[in-house]
Design a protein around this motif. Structure first.
Motif, PDB file in Angstrom:
ATOM      1  N   HIS A 141     -26.997 -40.781  66.800  1.00 30.80           N
ATOM      2  CA  HIS A 141     -26.922 -39.654  67.736  1.00 30.80           C
ATOM      3  C   HIS A 141     -27.741 -38.466  67.246  1.00 30.80           C
ATOM      4  CE1 HIS A 141     -25.114 -36.058  69.619  1.00 30.80           C
ATOM      5  NE2 HIS A 141     -24.911 -36.851  70.663  1.00 30.80           N
ATOM      6  N   ALA A 142     -27.700 -38.178  65.953  1.00 30.41           N
ATOM      7  CA  ALA A 142     -28.418 -37.019  65.411  1.00 30.41           C
ATOM      8  C   ALA A 142     -29.924 -37.193  65.489  1.00 30.41           C
ATOM      9  CB  ALA A 142     -27.992 -36.768  63.960  1.00 30.41           C
ATOM     10  N   ASN A 143     -30.419 -38.420  65.522  1.00 38.78           N
ATOM     11  CA  ASN A 143     -31.852 -38.687  65.610  1.00 38.78           C
ATOM     12  C   ASN A 143     -32.334 -38.846  67.046  1.00 38.78           C
ATOM     13  OD1 ASN A 143     -31.370 -40.664  62.729  1.00 38.78           O
ATOM     14  ND2 ASN A 143     -32.573 -38.781  62.748  1.00 38.78           N
ATOM     15  N   GLY A 144     -31.429 -38.652  68.024  1.00 38.23           N
ATOM     16  CA  GLY A 144     -31.797 -38.840  69.417  1.00 38.23           C
ATOM     17  C   GLY A 144     -32.940 -37.947  69.887  1.00 38.23           C
ATOM     18  N   PRO A 145     -32.890 -36.617  69.645  1.00 36.48           N
ATOM     19  CA  PRO A 145     -34.002 -35.760  70.085  1.00 36.48           C
ATOM     20  C   PRO A 145     -35.334 -36.177  69.465  1.00 36.48           C
ATOM     21  CG  PRO A 145     -32.088 -34.434  69.542  1.00 36.48           C
ATOM     22  CD  PRO A 145     -31.781 -35.826  69.089  1.00 36.48           C
ATOM     23  N   GLU A 146     -35.306 -36.617  68.227  1.00 37.73           N
ATOM     24  CA  GLU A 146     -36.537 -37.039  67.557  1.00 37.73           C
ATOM     25  C   GLU A 146     -37.103 -38.291  68.212  1.00 37.73           C
ATOM     26  OE1 GLU A 146     -37.801 -38.671  63.106  1.00 37.73           O
ATOM     27  OE2 GLU A 146     -36.009 -37.433  63.356  1.00 37.73           O
ATOM     28  N   ALA A 147     -36.251 -39.288  68.471  1.00 29.96           N
ATOM     29  CA  ALA A 147     -36.714 -40.532  69.084  1.00 29.96           C
ATOM     30  C   ALA A 147     -37.212 -40.302  70.508  1.00 29.96           C
ATOM     31  CB  ALA A 147     -35.596 -41.569  69.078  1.00 29.96           C
ATOM     32  N   SER A 148     -36.640 -39.326  71.196  1.00 28.28           N
ATOM     33  CA  SER A 148     -37.031 -39.058  72.585  1.00 28.28           C
ATOM     34  C   SER A 148     -38.416 -38.444  72.705  1.00 28.28           C
ATOM     35  CB  SER A 148     -35.996 -38.139  73.248  1.00 28.28           C
ATOM     36  OG  SER A 148     -34.717 -38.756  73.260  1.00 28.28           O
ATOM     37  N   LEU A 149     -39.013 -38.035  71.579  1.00 27.56           N
ATOM     38  CA  LEU A 149     -40.367 -37.487  71.625  1.00 27.56           C
ATOM     39  C   LEU A 149     -41.403 -38.563  71.942  1.00 27.56           C
ATOM     40  CD1 LEU A 149     -40.234 -35.129  68.504  1.00 27.56           C
ATOM     41  CD2 LEU A 149     -40.081 -34.472  70.909  1.00 27.56           C
ATOM     42  N   VAL A 150     -41.039 -39.831  71.769  1.00 25.21           N
ATOM     43  CA  VAL A 150     -41.951 -40.944  72.044  1.00 25.21           C
ATOM     44  C   VAL A 150     -41.773 -41.357  73.497  1.00 25.21           C
ATOM     45  CG1 VAL A 150     -42.680 -43.257  71.356  1.00 25.21           C
ATOM     46  CG2 VAL A 150     -41.741 -41.685  69.646  1.00 25.21           C
ATOM     47  N   GLU A 151     -42.844 -41.240  74.260  1.00 19.19           N
ATOM     48  CA  GLU A 151     -42.768 -41.561  75.680  1.00 19.19           C
ATOM     49  C   GLU A 151     -42.799 -43.070  75.908  1.00 19.19           C
ATOM     50  OE1 GLU A 151     -45.971 -39.548  77.540  1.00 19.19           O
ATOM     51  OE2 GLU A 151     -45.135 -37.529  77.233  1.00 19.19           O
ATOM     52  N   GLY A 152     -42.193 -43.490  77.005  1.00 15.34           N
ATOM     53  CA  GLY A 152     -42.228 -44.897  77.381  1.00 15.34           C
ATOM     54  C   GLY A 152     -41.196 -45.760  76.691  1.00 15.34           C
ATOM     55  N   VAL A 153     -40.183 -45.145  76.076  1.00 15.99           N
ATOM     56  CA  VAL A 153     -39.146 -45.896  75.366  1.00 15.99           C
ATOM     57  C   VAL A 153     -37.783 -45.408  75.831  1.00 15.99           C
ATOM     58  CG1 VAL A 153     -38.153 -46.460  73.121  1.00 15.99           C
ATOM     59  CG2 VAL A 153     -40.625 -46.224  73.350  1.00 15.99           C
ATOM     60  N   GLU A 154     -36.901 -46.340  76.185  1.00 16.39           N
ATOM     61  CA  GLU A 154     -35.515 -46.015  76.517  1.00 16.39           C
ATOM     62  C   GLU A 154     -34.725 -45.883  75.221  1.00 16.39           C
ATOM     63  OE1 GLU A 154     -31.596 -47.946  78.794  1.00 16.39           O
ATOM     64  OE2 GLU A 154     -33.517 -49.037  78.726  1.00 16.39           O
ATOM     65  N   VAL A 155     -34.114 -44.726  75.016  1.00 15.99           N
ATOM     66  CA  VAL A 155     -33.438 -44.438  73.756  1.00 15.99           C
ATOM     67  C   VAL A 155     -31.936 -44.330  73.994  1.00 15.99           C
ATOM     68  CG1 VAL A 155     -33.177 -42.784  71.868  1.00 15.99           C
ATOM     69  CG2 VAL A 155     -35.447 -43.256  72.810  1.00 15.99           C
ATOM     70  N   LEU A 156     -31.155 -45.068  73.196  1.00 14.49           N
ATOM     71  CA  LEU A 156     -29.700 -44.898  73.152  1.00 14.49           C
ATOM     72  C   LEU A 156     -29.361 -44.183  71.857  1.00 14.49           C
ATOM     73  CD1 LEU A 156     -26.768 -45.358  74.056  1.00 14.49           C
ATOM     74  CD2 LEU A 156     -26.831 -47.551  72.824  1.00 14.49           C
ATOM     75  N   ALA A 157     -28.924 -42.941  71.965  1.00 10.88           N
ATOM     76  CA  ALA A 157     -28.504 -42.172  70.792  1.00 10.88           C
ATOM     77  C   ALA A 157     -27.009 -42.397  70.627  1.00 10.88           C
ATOM     78  CB  ALA A 157     -28.837 -40.695  70.976  1.00 10.88           C
ATOM     79  N   ALA A 158     -26.641 -43.364  69.814  1.00 11.24           N
ATOM     80  CA  ALA A 158     -25.253 -43.823  69.709  1.00 11.24           C
ATOM     81  C   ALA A 158     -24.486 -43.050  68.648  1.00 11.24           C
ATOM     82  CB  ALA A 158     -25.220 -45.313  69.406  1.00 11.24           C
ATOM     83  N   VAL A 159     -23.226 -42.773  68.956  1.00  9.41           N
ATOM     84  CA  VAL A 159     -22.346 -42.108  67.993  1.00  9.41           C
ATOM     85  C   VAL A 159     -21.730 -43.133  67.055  1.00  9.41           C
ATOM     86  CG1 VAL A 159     -20.235 -40.731  67.734  1.00  9.41           C
ATOM     87  CG2 VAL A 159     -21.867 -40.210  69.567  1.00  9.41           C
ATOM     88  N   ASN A 160     -21.348 -44.287  67.591  1.00  9.72           N
ATOM     89  CA  ASN A 160     -20.702 -45.309  66.763  1.00  9.72           C
ATOM     90  C   ASN A 160     -21.152 -46.702  67.188  1.00  9.72           C
ATOM     91  OD1 ASN A 160     -19.163 -45.914  69.132  1.00  9.72           O
ATOM     92  ND2 ASN A 160     -17.711 -44.291  68.567  1.00  9.72           N
ATOM     93  N   LEU A 161     -20.747 -47.674  66.390  1.00  8.17           N
ATOM     94  CA  LEU A 161     -21.154 -49.060  66.627  1.00  8.17           C
ATOM     95  C   LEU A 161     -20.583 -49.590  67.932  1.00  8.17           C
ATOM     96  CD1 LEU A 161     -22.587 -51.611  65.572  1.00  8.17           C
ATOM     97  CD2 LEU A 161     -20.509 -52.138  64.260  1.00  8.17           C
ATOM     98  N   ALA A 162     -19.414 -49.115  68.328  1.00  7.49           N
ATOM     99  CA  ALA A 162     -18.807 -49.591  69.569  1.00  7.49           C
ATOM    100  C   ALA A 162     -19.694 -49.264  70.768  1.00  7.49           C
ATOM    101  CB  ALA A 162     -17.421 -48.964  69.740  1.00  7.49           C
ATOM    102  N   GLN A 163     -20.319 -48.111  70.781  1.00 12.93           N
ATOM    103  CA  GLN A 163     -21.228 -47.765  71.879  1.00 12.93           C
ATOM    104  C   GLN A 163     -22.398 -48.741  71.944  1.00 12.93           C
ATOM    105  OE1 GLN A 163     -22.537 -43.718  71.482  1.00 12.93           O
ATOM    106  NE2 GLN A 163     -20.772 -42.882  72.568  1.00 12.93           N
TER     107      GLN A 163
END
Length: 507
Positions: A141-163
């Protein structure tokens, strides 16, 4: 027996390589092994994954579970493989969408409670995943904004393994956990630095604009208080903003270094290591995980070495190879990494340990041997790679209030216009700035200066005042001077001024 597959990313220097994570479940003696050249941190993933799965409500099987990381010949480091290992292991016997699991890339470390912990290098890892054709990525989850900088990729910023399990269609209860946050390492924004604040150093300001226009390396030598640091810190402000490629490359290096990345900064980086920095601090490295040093962190920006005479000679000489190649290579017994090193080098040094040698009105107390040893740390090969060598003096009282009227805004406009002319002139070549143009093209290309124009250079080369490398560097600076003036051809005045900026030779 059932095999499940998913993907992770192994970072090798500034580049990432996708790694297939395959888990095999067999009816043998209970065991859980990870193969495929993992390091110690990755080997400890066994216990983290076991506890995380159990605390998520999806305990792992009691049969033999083998996880292979392919290609097996590629060294894998760190805890960023935890989520991929957990998902592949659970997919061997849990009802998850096999196609969803097999197409996604998973990045992140697992806590024992099942929460995803942030890891460094997420941005270059997601870039590598997109380059390999993957379009779905799971990150903490904390790395979600960073990963979203890459266009063309669906990002799941997960809090836990269950998600993550539920995202892949698994039947699991998703709890509302508190996400693990990144350390608050955001630096306070520096106040805007204006070039007009530099008083009484008109020639130095003009040289700084020339350096910015052509991407040239700069050496400033002068007593304490002459304004060397003031000038260097104002260089990034007059450089053009980074384009998308450069901004992404700079942000990737910051991510690898463990810094918080939430946006693509367009300001060129400015890195100024302390003079006590070791060779490893400049070049990069590490006993287990190779990290970028100051050279790589300054890529696409400025590397400023203040008090250069106080740096160890071995640390300064480590700059020579990246200055020529634009890359820094780190070789270790179990690792090989390469980082970009396309930076402008700015050196500032005193003329002697006390700073008063040769200064009008100053009293130098340094013995001759100390002066030679101090200046000797800047080796001849390193000085030969500097495009501009400035000698600064202290500002006299009479000069106060008569400083240059060049502001950062007007200097930035000058630099932008000069670079636009250089790009137009070099449109049919792979180079964009004068500092990148090879000497053979400068001397023999379609825009080579006439024999009359380069006569002073040829004379200096015959006398031994210049090496052939310095000869080419003078030509590059001369072209930057011509670009600033809007001239399409080199004139004798440009070569003369460039020769003076390099060697202090007046025509």
């Amino acid at each position: 027996m059932k095999v499940a597959r998913t993907w992770a990313v192994a970072l090798v220097g500034a580049e990432g390589e996708c790694v297939e994570v395959e888990a095999d479940l067999s009816n043998q003696q209970p065991d859980f092994r990870i193969i495929g050249l993992p390091d110690k941190a990755l080997g400890e993933s066994v216990q983290r994954v076991h506890n995380a799965c159990a605390n998520t409500g999806t305990p792992l099987t009691r049969r033999r579970l083998t996880v292979n990381l392919s290609p097996a010949s590629l060294p894998k480091q760190g805890s960023g493989f935890d989520v991929a290992i957990a998902v592949a292991s659970l997919a061997t016997e849990t009802s998850m969408d096999a196609a969803s699991v097999a197409s996604a890339v998973h990045i992140g470390e697992l806590g024992l409670d099942g929460r995803l912990r942030p890891v460094p290098g997420v941005l270059p890892a997601v870039v590598a995943a997109r380059r390999a054709g993957h379009r779905r990525v799971v990150v903490p989850h904390a790395n979600g904004p960073e990963a979203s900088l890459v266009e063309g990729v669906e990002v799941l910023a997960a809090v836990n393994l269950a998600q993550v399990i539920a995202w892949h269609g698994g039947d699991v209860e998703v709890t509302a956990d508190e996400p693990v946050a990144l350390p608050d390492d955001e630096e306070a924004a520096e106040p805007a630095l204006d070039l007009a604040e530099v008083i009484g150093q008109r020639d130095a300001v003009e040289a700084l604009v020339v350096a910015a226009a052509g991407g040239h390396h700069l050496l400033m030598c002068g007593p304490p208080g002459a304004g060397k640091t003031m000038l260097a810190r104002r260089l990034p402000g007059i450089l053009p903003e980074l384009d998308d490629r450069a901004a992404l490359a700079a942000a990737s290096i910051r991510s690898l270094a463990g810094s918080r990345v939430v946006e693509l900064s367009r300001t060129p980086p400015f890195v100024a290591p302390h003079h006590s920095a070791s060779v490893a601090a400049l070049v990069g490295g590490g006993s287990r995980v190779v990290r970028p040093g100051a050279i790589a962190r300054a890529s696409e920006g400025v590397l400023f070495l203040d008090e250069a005479g106080e740096f160890a000679a071995s640390a300064l000489d480590a700059l020579r190879q990246p200055l020529e190649s634009g890359a820094i290579t780190i070789d270790r017994a179990g690792a090989h990494a390469e980082y970009p090193a396309r930076f402008q080098l700015v050196l500032a040094t005193n003329p002697c340990p006390c700073g008063d040698y040769g200064i009008r009105g100053g009293t130098c107390t340094c013995p001759p041997a100390a002066i030679r040893r101090y200046l000797g740390r800047l080796s001849g090969p390193l000085l030969d790679r500097m495009d501009i060598e400035l000698t600064l003096t202290r500002v006299a009282v009479a000069q106060r209030g008569t400083g240059p009227t060049v502001s950062t805004e007007s200097a930035r406009a000058q630099v932008a216009d000069a670079r636009a002319r250089a790009r137009h002139r070099l449109a049919e070549t792979p180079w964009k700035v004068n500092a990148d143009v090879p000497g053979t093209w400068l001397r023999e290309g379609p825009a080579a200066p006439s024999p009359v124009v380069r006569r002073p250079l040829d004379a200096a080369l015959r006398r031994g005042s210049l090496t052939l490398r310095a000869y080419d560097r003078v030509l590059r600076v001369a072209w930057s001077l011509a670009d600033i003036e809007g001239r399409g051809q080199l004139g004798a005045e440009h070569v003369g001024r460039a020769l003076y900026l390099k060697k202090g030779i007046a025509l």
